[in-house]
Design a protein around this motif. Structure first.
Motif, mmCIF file in Angstrom:
data_model
loop_
_atom_site.group_PDB
_atom_site.id
_atom_site.type_symbol
_atom_site.label_atom_id
_atom_site.label_comp_id
_atom_site.label_asym_id
_atom_site.label_seq_id
_atom_site.Cartn_x
_atom_site.Cartn_y
_atom_site.Cartn_z
ATOM 1 N N MET A 1 -51.361 -50.717 19.049
ATOM 2 C CA MET A 1 -52.409 -50.172 19.794
ATOM 3 C C MET A 1 -52.790 -48.293 19.072
ATOM 4 O O MET A 1 -53.725 -48.290 18.535
ATOM 5 N N TYR B 1 -66.228 -48.388 20.176
ATOM 6 C CA TYR B 1 -65.540 -48.229 21.202
ATOM 7 C C TYR B 1 -66.894 -48.858 22.347
ATOM 8 O O TYR B 1 -66.250 -49.620 23.757
ATOM 9 N N GLU C 1 -67.895 -47.182 27.821
ATOM 10 C CA GLU C 1 -66.582 -46.810 27.824
ATOM 11 C C GLU C 1 -65.747 -45.465 27.905
ATOM 12 O O GLU C 1 -65.717 -44.782 28.371
ATOM 13 N N THR D 1 -59.456 -48.909 26.878
ATOM 14 C CA THR D 1 -59.598 -50.007 25.927
ATOM 15 C C THR D 1 -58.645 -51.107 26.165
ATOM 16 O O THR D 1 -58.644 -51.895 26.683
ATOM 17 N N HIS D 2 -57.776 -50.565 27.341
ATOM 18 C CA HIS D 2 -56.006 -51.685 27.703
ATOM 19 C C HIS D 2 -57.504 -52.000 29.005
ATOM 20 O O HIS D 2 -56.969 -53.407 29.238
ATOM 21 N N SER E 1 -60.111 -52.575 30.287
ATOM 22 C CA SER E 1 -61.191 -53.061 29.789
ATOM 23 C C SER E 1 -61.084 -54.276 28.950
ATOM 24 O O SER E 1 -61.452 -55.888 30.027
ATOM 25 N N LEU E 2 -59.843 -54.189 28.280
ATOM 26 C CA LEU E 2 -59.003 -55.678 28.032
ATOM 27 C C LEU E 2 -58.442 -56.616 29.249
ATOM 28 O O LEU E 2 -58.674 -57.575 29.744
ATOM 29 N N ALA E 3 -57.955 -56.044 30.108
ATOM 30 C CA ALA E 3 -57.392 -56.142 31.024
ATOM 31 C C ALA E 3 -58.910 -56.877 32.475
ATOM 32 O O ALA E 3 -58.665 -57.924 32.497
ATOM 33 N N ARG E 4 -59.647 -56.119 32.104
ATOM 34 C CA ARG E 4 -61.119 -56.833 33.142
ATOM 35 C C ARG E 4 -61.219 -58.192 32.809
ATOM 36 O O ARG E 4 -61.852 -59.001 32.965
ATOM 37 N N THR E 5 -62.021 -58.303 31.336
ATOM 38 C CA THR E 5 -61.892 -59.197 30.676
ATOM 39 C C THR E 5 -60.699 -60.039 30.255
ATOM 40 O O THR E 5 -61.238 -61.180 30.706
ATOM 41 N N ALA E 6 -59.639 -60.398 30.677
ATOM 42 C CA ALA E 6 -58.882 -61.333 31.152
ATOM 43 C C ALA E 6 -58.410 -62.143 32.115
ATOM 44 O O ALA E 6 -58.179 -62.857 32.837
#
Length: 112
Positions: A1, A55, A58, A89-90, A92-97
């Motif tokens: 990443m 991005y 954020e 970004t990590h 943010s991805l964790a929140r959306t997942a």
């Protein structure tokens, strides 16, 4: 990443300063914005805009810089920015997942 983010930032820097001044293979995680790249404030603003477009809000470069004193800003490396973007970004991805994250702001979830 991190390698992907580094490549994207490098592309942005080449776009901002021009490839006649900066070769993409010259930028590493240890490259400093001030000493190595000699970025001027207007170029930081351009980088902030490109980061925002890529991005989202954020990744706020000016907000990130505002947390640092002048010496830290002058010594900042590309790697520090890559790490900052990676964290955001990590997260943010964790929140959306996360379970139920898909319903945030989208109205009530319908449960059967």
């Amino acid at each position: 990443m991190a390698a992907d983010i580094l490549a994207e930032i490098t592309g942005m820097l080449v776009e901002i300063v021009g490839d006649e001044y900066l070769l993409a293979d010259e930028v590493t995680m240890k490259t400093t914005f001030n000493e190595d790249l000699a970025l001027e404030s207007v170029e930081f603003v351009a980088l902030a805009e490109l980061l925002h477009h890529r991005y989202g809000a954020e990744v706020d470069l000016m907000g990130f810089l505002s947390e640092k004193d002048m010496d830290a800003i002058l010594a900042m490396s590309v790697g520090e920015l890559v790490t900052h973007i990676g964290r955001i970004t990590h997260a943010s991805l964790a929140r959306t997942a996360a379970p139920g994250a898909g319903t945030a702001g989208g109205g009530p979830a319908s449960e059967g």
